[in-house]
Design a protein around this motif. Structure first.
Motif, PDB file in Angstrom:
ATOM      1  N   ASP A 199      -1.531 -10.175   0.836  1.00 19.58           N
ATOM      2  CA  ASP A 199      -0.742  -9.353  -0.085  1.00 19.58           C
ATOM      3  C   ASP A 199       0.721  -9.779  -0.128  1.00 19.58           C
ATOM      4  O   ASP A 199       1.572  -9.059  -0.623  1.00 19.58           O
ATOM      5  CB  ASP A 199      -0.855  -7.877   0.305  1.00 19.58           C
ATOM      6  CG  ASP A 199      -2.239  -7.315   0.028  1.00 19.58           C
ATOM      7  OD1 ASP A 199      -2.988  -7.917  -0.761  1.00 19.58           O
ATOM      8  OD2 ASP A 199      -2.568  -6.259   0.598  1.00 19.58           O
ATOM      9  N   ALA A 242      -1.034  -4.617   3.286  1.00 17.44           N
ATOM     10  CA  ALA A 242      -2.258  -4.325   4.045  1.00 17.44           C
ATOM     11  C   ALA A 242      -2.695  -5.538   4.866  1.00 17.44           C
ATOM     12  O   ALA A 242      -3.199  -5.391   5.968  1.00 17.44           O
ATOM     13  CB  ALA A 242      -3.370  -3.886   3.095  1.00 17.44           C
ATOM     14  N   HIS A 265      -5.647   0.055  -3.915  1.00 15.84           N
ATOM     15  CA  HIS A 265      -4.867   0.344  -2.702  1.00 15.84           C
ATOM     16  C   HIS A 265      -3.424  -0.140  -2.803  1.00 15.84           C
ATOM     17  O   HIS A 265      -2.578   0.265  -2.012  1.00 15.84           O
ATOM     18  CB  HIS A 265      -5.541  -0.270  -1.453  1.00 15.84           C
ATOM     19  CG  HIS A 265      -5.338  -1.742  -1.309  1.00 15.84           C
ATOM     20  ND1 HIS A 265      -6.095  -2.671  -1.984  1.00 15.84           N
ATOM     21  CD2 HIS A 265      -4.441  -2.451  -0.561  1.00 15.84           C
ATOM     22  CE1 HIS A 265      -5.682  -3.890  -1.662  1.00 15.84           C
ATOM     23  NE2 HIS A 265      -4.686  -3.788  -0.802  1.00 15.84           N
ATOM     24  N   ILE A 266      -3.134  -0.964  -3.798  1.00 18.16           N
ATOM     25  CA  ILE A 266      -1.768  -1.470  -3.970  1.00 18.16           C
ATOM     26  C   ILE A 266      -1.004  -0.529  -4.895  1.00 18.16           C
ATOM     27  O   ILE A 266      -1.353  -0.352  -6.049  1.00 18.16           O
ATOM     28  CB  ILE A 266      -1.779  -2.909  -4.520  1.00 18.16           C
ATOM     29  CG1 ILE A 266      -2.430  -3.841  -3.489  1.00 18.16           C
ATOM     30  CG2 ILE A 266      -0.363  -3.367  -4.869  1.00 18.16           C
ATOM     31  CD1 ILE A 266      -2.715  -5.225  -3.996  1.00 18.16           C
ATOM     32  N   ALA A 326       0.856  -1.184   0.000  1.00 22.03           N
ATOM     33  CA  ALA A 326       0.000   0.000   0.000  1.00 22.03           C
ATOM     34  C   ALA A 326       0.899   1.243   0.000  1.00 22.03           C
ATOM     35  O   ALA A 326       2.126   1.135   0.013  1.00 22.03           O
ATOM     36  CB  ALA A 326      -0.898  -0.034   1.234  1.00 22.03           C
TER      37      ALA A 326
END
Length: 193
Positions: A60, A56, A102-103, A50
């Protein structure tokens, strides 16, 4: 014609390749001959980061026991236990448009399995590289050969795909770590048991 990078260089990926949707990230290496009596098992892992620079959640972290992440946008080919032969030793497929918002960065790393017990380090590894291939055309777009800069390290952050102004770029990092996978996990915000 692939762009050949040096450590620390950054290059546009999607801006210079309009319409690029899916890439294959190939990682390869050779192990030097040595008389330690143990096989080498190098493992690639991908940390989906993130904007904090941390993962997160545990999903991930992509590796041989968790081969798919980012809602299916990042898929690891699985563990190559020997690294024998020419070409890519491990492969990761990335659907750039499908990577969750969000990545912000995908960090590609390579570690030596059981490095401490086997008394192994990246000084015993040669010809390590990362390359990015357009999956649709099989054309190599970017290649970064790491060189022989490592001696006592047991983990390497090879490079990162990252978002910048709506485009994807690649950063040739080539940073070595002592402490193997545990050190990387800790730096990227994962608790290690």
């Amino acid at each position: 014609m692939a762009i050949s990078l040096q450590k620390g260089q950054k290059v546009d990926l999607t801006k210079t390749n309009p319409g690029l949707k899916n890439v294959v990230v190939g990682l390869g290496w050779d192990t030097n001959k040595y008389d330690g009596g143990n096989d080498f098992d190098l493992d690639s892992s991908i940390f989906l980061l993130a904007d904090t620079g941390k993962v997160a959640d545990q999903n991930d972290f992509i590796f041989y026991n968790n081969t798919t992440g980012g809602n299916g946008s990042v898929v690891h080919s699985g563990d190559n236990l020997t690294g024998v032969g020419d070409g890519d030793d491990e492969v990761v497929k990335v659907s750039l448009a499908e990577v969750p918002a969000h990545i912000q960065r995908l960090a590609f790393t390579v570690t030596i399995h059981d490095a401490d017990t086997r008394n192994q380090n990246f000084g015993m590894v040669s010809n390590a590289y990362i390359r990015i291939v357009n999956e649709a055309t099989n054309e190599e777009l970017i290649r970064y050969d790491l060189g022989e800069d490592f001696s006592i390290e047991t983990a390497i952050v090879v490079g990162e795909l990252y978002r910048h102004n709506g485009e994807w770029k690649f950063n040739a990092i080539g940073a070595g770590y002592q402490g193997g996978l545990a050190a990387l996990c800790s730096d990227y915000g994962l608790a290690v048991n």
